[in-house]
Design a protein around this motif. Structure first.
Motif, PDB file in Angstrom:
ATOM      1  N   UNK A 158       0.944  -1.043  -0.195  1.00  0.00           N
ATOM      2  CA  UNK A 158      -0.057  -0.063   0.017  1.00  0.00           C
ATOM      3  C   UNK A 158       0.847   1.496  -0.128  1.00  0.00           C
ATOM      4  N   UNK A 159       2.143   1.215   0.657  1.00  0.00           N
ATOM      5  CA  UNK A 159       2.908   2.313   0.786  1.00  0.00           C
ATOM      6  C   UNK A 159       3.676   2.389  -0.508  1.00  0.00           C
ATOM      7  N   UNK A 160       3.954   1.118  -1.194  1.00  0.00           N
ATOM      8  CA  UNK A 160       4.366   1.302  -2.591  1.00  0.00           C
ATOM      9  C   UNK A 160       3.509   2.038  -3.546  1.00  0.00           C
ATOM     10  N   UNK A 161       2.247   1.894  -3.331  1.00  0.00           N
ATOM     11  CA  UNK A 161       1.129   2.317  -4.260  1.00  0.00           C
ATOM     12  C   UNK A 161       1.024   3.720  -4.111  1.00  0.00           C
ATOM     13  N   UNK A 162       1.135   4.235  -2.720  1.00  0.00           N
ATOM     14  CA  UNK A 162       1.099   5.688  -2.449  1.00  0.00           C
ATOM     15  C   UNK A 162       2.325   6.543  -3.003  1.00  0.00           C
ATOM     16  N   UNK A 163       3.367   5.792  -2.822  1.00  0.00           N
ATOM     17  CA  UNK A 163       4.819   6.321  -3.475  1.00  0.00           C
ATOM     18  C   UNK A 163       4.677   6.371  -4.953  1.00  0.00           C
ATOM     19  N   UNK A 164       4.084   5.671  -5.838  1.00  0.00           N
ATOM     20  CA  UNK A 164       3.669   5.640  -7.405  1.00  0.00           C
ATOM     21  C   UNK A 164       2.668   6.885  -7.662  1.00  0.00           C
ATOM     22  N   UNK A 165       1.989   6.722  -6.563  1.00  0.00           N
ATOM     23  CA  UNK A 165       0.888   7.875  -6.800  1.00  0.00           C
ATOM     24  C   UNK A 165       1.535   9.336  -6.796  1.00  0.00           C
ATOM     25  N   UNK A 166       2.362   9.338  -5.679  1.00  0.00           N
ATOM     26  CA  UNK A 166       3.174  10.684  -5.581  1.00  0.00           C
ATOM     27  C   UNK A 166       4.041  10.902  -6.735  1.00  0.00           C
ATOM     28  N   UNK A 167       4.509  10.006  -7.264  1.00  0.00           N
ATOM     29  CA  UNK A 167       5.330  10.346  -8.494  1.00  0.00           C
ATOM     30  C   UNK A 167       4.744  10.631  -9.853  1.00  0.00           C
ATOM     31  N   UNK A 168       3.542   9.826 -10.097  1.00  0.00           N
ATOM     32  CA  UNK A 168       2.725  10.087 -10.993  1.00  0.00           C
ATOM     33  C   UNK A 168       2.141  11.430 -11.120  1.00  0.00           C
ATOM     34  N   UNK A 169       1.465  11.857  -9.968  1.00  0.00           N
ATOM     35  CA  UNK A 169       0.922  13.056  -9.857  1.00  0.00           C
ATOM     36  C   UNK A 169       1.877  14.452  -9.517  1.00  0.00           C
ATOM     37  N   UNK A 170       3.015  14.176  -9.336  1.00  0.00           N
ATOM     38  CA  UNK A 170       4.259  14.885  -8.817  1.00  0.00           C
ATOM     39  C   UNK A 170       3.825  15.765  -7.821  1.00  0.00           C
ATOM     40  N   UNK A 171       3.477  14.978  -6.693  1.00  0.00           N
ATOM     41  CA  UNK A 171       3.258  15.578  -5.534  1.00  0.00           C
ATOM     42  C   UNK A 171       4.400  15.613  -4.502  1.00  0.00           C
ATOM     43  N   UNK A 172       4.351  16.549  -3.771  1.00  0.00           N
ATOM     44  CA  UNK A 172       5.542  16.821  -2.769  1.00  0.00           C
ATOM     45  C   UNK A 172       5.109  16.321  -1.457  1.00  0.00           C
ATOM     46  N   UNK A 173       3.909  16.368  -0.948  1.00  0.00           N
ATOM     47  CA  UNK A 173       3.529  15.803   0.091  1.00  0.00           C
ATOM     48  C   UNK A 173       2.156  15.115   0.149  1.00  0.00           C
ATOM     49  N   UNK A 174       2.196  13.853   0.921  1.00  0.00           N
ATOM     50  CA  UNK A 174       0.813  13.018   0.877  1.00  0.00           C
ATOM     51  C   UNK A 174       0.600  12.616   2.196  1.00  0.00           C
ATOM     52  N   UNK A 175      -0.522  12.687   2.794  1.00  0.00           N
ATOM     53  CA  UNK A 175      -0.782  12.219   4.024  1.00  0.00           C
ATOM     54  C   UNK A 175      -2.081  11.466   3.847  1.00  0.00           C
TER      55      UNK A 175
END
Length: 144
Positions: free
Chosen positions: A5-22
């Motif tokens: 689940x954490x890896x999925x969140x990291x992929x989402x951050x990279x895909x959407x170019x997010x700086x922070x995600x909580x």
């Protein structure tokens, strides 16, 4: 929360170019932050592109404004007042003490106070009410 689940969140951050995600779900809570050695290209494009076409003398004065700034500690929506009917926390020319509330930043439906890190007089409010702010974005400028 499992590693997949954490890896999925990291992929989402990279895909959407997010700086922070909580993310929180029940008792699980994950906060991810990306750090860059250099500012991201998208962040560099706007400031360098805007002054170049304009006259250098006119643009150099605003860029050289004296005074320190308060920056946003997170990505969220900036609110200048506690509710739409209340007066703003601060106004230009107002003297504030370290620890005073300058505004609120809403992130994931949590209202986070933006507190003054120093005492001084407000010279400029750099963002509008209900404007989305980014991590590290200048929000308030103090007089020098």
């Amino acid at each position: 929360m499992d590693i997949e689940k954490i890896r999925t969140l990291i992929d989402l951050m990279e895909e959407k170019e997010l700086v922070n995600l909580e993310v929180s779900s029940g008792d699980d809570y994950v906060s991810l932050t990306r750090h860059y050695d250099q500012p991201a290209p998208a962040m560099m494009a706007a400031p360098t592109a805007a002054p170049a076409p304009s006259a250098p003398a006119a643009d150099s004065k605003p860029a050289a404004k004296a005074g320190s700034v308060e920056t946003s500690p997170m990505v969220g929506v900036f609110y200048a007042a506690p509710t739409p009917n209340d007066p703003p926390f601060v106004k230009v020319g107002q003297k504030v003490q370290a620890g005073d509330t300058l505004g609120i930043i809403e992130a994931m439906k949590i209202m986070n106070p933006l507190e003054a890190t120093q005492s001084g007089i407000i010279a400029e409010i750099l963002v509008d009410n209900s404007e989305v702010v980014q991590f590290g974005q200048p929000v308030i400028r103090y007089k020098a």
